[in-house]
Enzyme design. Structure first.
Site, PDB file in Angstrom:
ATOM      1  N   ASP A 108      -3.716  -8.024  -6.692  1.00 44.98           N
ATOM      2  CA  ASP A 108      -4.927  -8.202  -7.229  1.00 44.98           C
ATOM      3  C   ASP A 108      -4.931  -7.867  -8.736  1.00 44.98           C
ATOM      4  O   ASP A 108      -5.580  -6.590  -9.293  1.00 44.98           O
ATOM      5  CB  ASP A 108      -5.664  -7.340  -6.851  1.00 44.98           C
ATOM      6  CG  ASP A 108      -5.785  -7.235  -4.944  1.00 44.98           C
ATOM      7  OD1 ASP A 108      -6.175  -8.487  -4.523  1.00 44.98           O
ATOM      8  OD2 ASP A 108      -5.207  -6.337  -4.115  1.00 44.98           O
TER       9      ASP A 108
ATOM     10  N   SER B  58       0.621  -9.044   1.891  1.00 43.21           N
ATOM     11  CA  SER B  58      -1.281  -9.032   2.328  1.00 43.21           C
ATOM     12  C   SER B  58      -1.220  -8.806   3.347  1.00 43.21           C
ATOM     13  O   SER B  58      -0.536  -9.685   4.522  1.00 43.21           O
ATOM     14  CB  SER B  58      -1.769 -10.018   1.689  1.00 43.21           C
ATOM     15  OG  SER B  58      -2.617 -10.480   1.610  1.00 43.21           O
TER      16      SER B  58
ATOM     17  N   HIS C 179       0.968  -0.998   0.216  1.00 43.00           N
ATOM     18  CA  HIS C 179       0.085   0.221  -0.149  1.00 43.00           C
ATOM     19  C   HIS C 179       1.188   1.032  -0.232  1.00 43.00           C
ATOM     20  O   HIS C 179       0.202   2.467  -0.499  1.00 43.00           O
ATOM     21  CB  HIS C 179      -0.628   0.208   1.495  1.00 43.00           C
ATOM     22  CG  HIS C 179      -1.859  -0.590   1.615  1.00 43.00           C
ATOM     23  ND1 HIS C 179      -1.944  -1.905   2.481  1.00 43.00           N
ATOM     24  CD2 HIS C 179      -2.919  -1.411   0.529  1.00 43.00           C
ATOM     25  CE1 HIS C 179      -2.839  -2.883   2.775  1.00 43.00           C
ATOM     26  NE2 HIS C 179      -3.751  -3.365   1.246  1.00 43.00           N
TER      27      HIS C 179
ATOM     28  N   GLN D 203      -0.518  -4.587  -8.240  1.00 43.99           N
ATOM     29  CA  GLN D 203      -0.620  -5.901  -9.717  1.00 43.99           C
ATOM     30  C   GLN D 203      -1.115  -7.663  -8.842  1.00 43.99           C
ATOM     31  O   GLN D 203      -1.523  -8.156  -9.385  1.00 43.99           O
ATOM     32  CB  GLN D 203       0.725  -6.142 -10.319  1.00 43.99           C
ATOM     33  CG  GLN D 203       0.913  -7.028 -11.497  1.00 43.99           C
ATOM     34  CD  GLN D 203       1.653  -7.407 -11.944  1.00 43.99           C
ATOM     35  OE1 GLN D 203       2.348  -6.444 -11.799  1.00 43.99           O
ATOM     36  NE2 GLN D 203       1.959  -8.734 -12.682  1.00 43.99           N
TER      37      GLN D 203
HETATM   38  O1  PAF Z   1      -7.941  -3.906  -2.570  1.00 45.36           O
HETATM   39  C1  PAF Z   1      -9.008  -3.816  -1.622  1.00 45.36           C
HETATM   40  O2  PAF Z   1      -8.149  -3.365  -0.751  1.00 45.36           O
HETATM   41  C2  PAF Z   1     -10.024  -3.136  -2.058  1.00 45.36           C
HETATM   42  O3  PAF Z   1     -10.793  -4.511  -3.036  1.00 45.36           O
HETATM   43  C3  PAF Z   1     -10.791  -2.040  -2.477  1.00 45.36           C
HETATM   44  C4  PAF Z   1      -9.915  -1.775  -4.016  1.00 45.36           C
HETATM   45  C5  PAF Z   1      -9.591  -1.343  -1.469  1.00 45.36           C
HETATM   46  C6  PAF Z   1     -11.781  -1.835  -2.433  1.00 45.36           C
HETATM   47  O4  PAF Z   1     -12.100  -2.545  -1.582  1.00 45.36           O
END
Ligand code: PAF
Length: 288
Positions: free
Chosen positions: A150, A185, A37, A148
């Protein structure tokens, strides 16, 4: 950095920023932030005048028997981490704020969402595209950042943005991994020590697929079989899917002669892990 929980307050603030001629970057997250993130946030801070990170565990993207209630949450830690990388605002609404009583509008992308994670998690992508649409309308970003890891989610959101003319760019950045190769994750926190070791079979299986492609194999079935074999050798692992698909359409391919997504979903105990790699030249992954 400010923290906003009210959607209309967030929208007002973003409108003000846009009126000043500034650009907005959005990093949508479900919190419990990790380096994956934070890499998206850093990139947004670099590329935009104002960065919003949303922290919202979205109930509509979880199935009935999934981990909505147990999904890890620590908003104070998330706020601190976001501030450290230069985020300007954290949007952390409650479920009631996003889905008040009487809420009944959903956004659905057809075609890309019935396979892979969509097949295993019916309704999941409908929840994702609905909440992401709401976040786009609330924060009015010029760019939104997705990882990527996801990959299917990123492709679905990108298609939604094109199809519904959302005026923004989707930026997809590479998966961030632990030193030993496991993709970061928030769900990795569910793994006990033994499962954490077993989880290495996920990147290992993808390495096998990549090796075969590098050595010239172009038969999709053979690559899928080899990837499955690696996973099946790990007693704690159970395959959800191993897939090799056209990167644009997510249709299965028999022979590889264009860019493809090789993706796996694997249960390690009660934890479902996903990972993937892209084979071939596809500018939207990792490069833009
Ligand atoms: O990838 C995620 O954490 C979630 O699917 C998102 C994009 C924040 C939507 O809730």
């Amino acid at each position: 950095m400010i923290v906003v929980t009210d959607a209309s307050e967030m929208q007002k603030l973003c409108r003000k920023i846009k009126l000043q001629g500034k650009t907005i970057g959005l990093v949508p997250t479900m919190g419990y932030l990790h380096e994956g993130h934070l890499s998206l946030m850093r990139r947004s801070v670099e590329e935009n005048d104002f960065t919003v990170a949303s922290v919202f565990v979205n109930p509509t993207q979880f199935g009935e028997n999934e981990d909505y209630d147990t999904y890890p949450r620590d908003l104070n830690r998330d706020i601190k981490l976001a501030e450290e990388v230069g985020v300007d605002a954290v949007f952390a609404p409650s479920a009631e704020e996003m889905y008040p009583i009487g809420y009944c509008t959903y956004v659905e992308v057809l075609g890309l969402t019935e396979v892979m994670c969509g097949a295993s998690r019916p309704g999941h992508f409908r929840g994702v595209t609905t909440v992401v649409s709401k976040l786009f309308n609330i924060t009015q970003p010029d760019r939104a950042y997705f990882g990527q890891k996801d990959a299917q989610q990123a492709l679905v959101v990108r298609r939604m943005v094109r199809d519904l003319n959302f005026p923004l760019e989707i930026v997809i950045l590479p998966t961030v991994r632990e030193k030993d190769g496991l993709a970061l994750s928030s769900r990795n926190t569910y793994l006990n020590d033994e499962e954490r070791k077993a989880a290495l079979v996920v990147p290992e299986s993808l390495r096998k697929g990549k090796e075969l492609l590098q050595s010239g194999e172009r038969n999709a079935a053979k690559i899928i079989e080899a990837v499955k074999k690696v996973i099946e050798n790990e007693p704690l692992a159970r395959i959800d899917y191993v897939d090799l698909r056209d990167i644009e359409t997510l249709r299965e391919v028999e022979t590889i002669n264009g860019p493809v997504l090789v993706a796996v979903a694997v249960w390690i105990g009660k934890t479902r892990l996903i990972d993937n790699f892209v084979w071939g030249d596809y500018p939207c992954f990792g490069k833009c």
